[in-house]
Design an enzyme around this catalytic site. Structure first.
Site, short mmCIF file in Angstrom:
data_model
loop_
_atom_site.label_atom_id
_atom_site.label_comp_id
_atom_site.label_asym_id
_atom_site.label_seq_id
_atom_site.Cartn_x
_atom_site.Cartn_y
_atom_site.Cartn_z
N CYS A 176 153.95 5.11 78.40
CA CYS A 176 155.05 6.07 78.28
C CYS A 176 155.71 6.41 79.62
O CYS A 176 156.77 7.04 79.65
CB CYS A 176 154.56 7.35 77.62
SG CYS A 176 153.92 7.08 75.97
N HIS A 227 159.37 12.97 79.92
CA HIS A 227 158.89 12.18 78.78
C HIS A 227 158.76 13.10 77.58
O HIS A 227 158.24 14.21 77.68
CB HIS A 227 157.55 11.53 79.13
CG HIS A 227 156.90 10.87 77.95
ND1 HIS A 227 157.61 10.07 77.08
CD2 HIS A 227 155.62 10.89 77.50
CE1 HIS A 227 156.79 9.63 76.14
NE2 HIS A 227 155.58 10.12 76.37
N ASN A 237 157.95 10.85 69.83
CA ASN A 237 157.56 10.17 71.08
C ASN A 237 157.85 8.68 70.94
O ASN A 237 157.26 8.01 70.10
CB ASN A 237 156.06 10.42 71.33
CG ASN A 237 155.56 9.74 72.60
OD1 ASN A 237 156.25 8.92 73.20
ND2 ASN A 237 154.35 10.09 73.00
#
Ligand code: COA
Length: 357
Positions: free
Chosen positions: A111, A284, A314
């Site tokens: 990520c 993020h 996500n």
């Protein structure tokens, strides 16, 4: 002079899956998911591939910048869900978008991918520009003046759709930016990347290939990433292959908040700016609670954070680039603004980057 962001774009699969839709397949509720994560819905690929999403985002960035595919020297694709291992995802994208002259490769930093990808691309571009000032041809090598950096994920392929603790979090999508050398603009001002060992594998996913019948392998368990890390179950057996995302939510939550605070502070320090100078922070998008907590710890009003997670969940390596595109498209980022990108992810990886828009 520096490496400037000159184009952006994103792509999402057509299908929208709401929290109520998920409550049809696992024991959960819209109320629980919204309260614990801030996620309302996510897009899930039905027929779209990672390459489809990546190319749509990449083309959007090219169109926005008004550049020909031919003019791109470098393509980096950050992904943990490429359509194939060989050819690399970036090679598939390069061919489809017609980036005739680009050098293309994949990057896996989970990520944190966007931060790593932009840092690598801008470092190569800056090195290329600086090497042009050295008397030629002492070190002849490829020149990188303009890069397309794409984060693309089809996480729905590696989500365990029977595990309510993880399947509610993730979504599919892609984001892209174009970076180029500009002799008049400061561009990327600083970066900070970090890897933290993760012996307990707080976030892990085995290869998607699975332990097929291998003639020279005695124990299936040996193929597991958990077995490789020496992790065992209560009976002491090496933990078996698990080709889906598995995580220890609370441990990751703690890591994430500490990582955001550390990376944001160090990147600002390295850029010689204070957090007050940053017009927009693009973190993020893993959990809105993580962003809120980090904002509080940093003492920065939440309004200065781009929060896009509610609509997309996500999306791993795509997340920061998709949110950055949202920030540009809604005019949150104006020319001359200082922008902070910050991320964290499996590995464990973390990092941040400050640039002037
Ligand atoms: N719906 C309803 N209940 C759920 C649920 C769901 N989707 N998922 C878990 N629960 C239950 C648990 O079983 C547990 O029940 P129990 O108390 O009876 O044992 C309870 O809710 C609390 O679970 P817990 O795991 O403590 O919740 P949490 O507040 O830590 O939230 C996460 C879980 C995953 C949302 C949170 O830990 C998180 O976001 N962690 C970081 C994840 C992350 O960032 N991952 C990506 C890194 S790049």
């Amino acid at each position: 002079m520096g490496c400037k962001v000159v184009g952006w774009g994103k792509a999402l699969p057509e299908l929208v899956v709401t929290n109520d839709d998920l409550a049809q397949i696992v024991e959960t509720s819209d109320e629980w998911i919204v309260e614990r994560t801030g996620i309302h819905r996510r897009h899930i690929a039905r027929s779209e591939t990672t390459t489809d999403l990546a190319c749509e985002a990449g083309q959007a960035a090219l169109t926005q910048a008004g550049y020909d595919p031919d003019s791109i020297d470098l393509l980096i694709c950050m992904t943990i869900t490429p359509d194939s291992v060989v050819p690399a995802e970036s090679c598939l994208i390069k061919a489809r978008l017609g980036l005739t002259h680009a050098v293309a490769f994949d990057l896996n930093a989970a990520c944190s991918g966007c931060i790593y990808g932009i840092d690598m691309a801008s470092t190569l571009i800056e090195a290329s520009a600086l090497s042009e000032t050295v008397p030629a041809p002492t070190r002849p090598r490829n020149r990188y003046r303009r890069a397309l950096v794409i984060g693309a994920e089809r996480l729905s392929r590696i989500v365990d759709w029977t595990d309510r603790a993880t399947c509610i979090l993730f979504g599919d999508g892609a984001g892209a930016v174009i970076l180029e050398w500009d002799s008049t603009a400061p561009g990327v001002l600083s970066s900070f990347l970090k890897n933290t060992d993760d012996p307990q594998l707080t976030l892990a996913c085995d290869t998607v290939f699975g332990p097929a019948a291998l003639p020279f392998t005695q124990e299936r368990e040996e193929l597991s990433v958990r077995a490789a890390a020496g992790l065992t179950d209560e009976m002491g057996a090496l933990l078996p292959h698990h080709p889906y995302i598995a995580m220890q939510g609370q441990a990751l939550f703690k890591f994430a908040t500490a990582a955001i605070v550390e990376a944001a502070q160090i990147a600002c320090e390295r850029a010689g700016v204070s957090l007050d100078d940053i017009a927009c922070i693009v973190p993020h998008q893993a959990n809105e609670r993580i962003i809120r907590y980090a904002a509080k710890k940093l003492g920065v009003p939440l309004e200065r954070f781009q929060i896009s997670i509610g609509e997309v969940g996500n999306t791993s390596a795509s997340s920061v680039l998709m949110a950055l595109t949202d920030a540009y498209q809604t005019q949150r980022i104006q020319p001359g603004d200082k922008v902070l990108l910050v991320g964290f992810g499996g590995g464990l990886t973390s990092g941040a980057l400050v640039f002037e828009a």
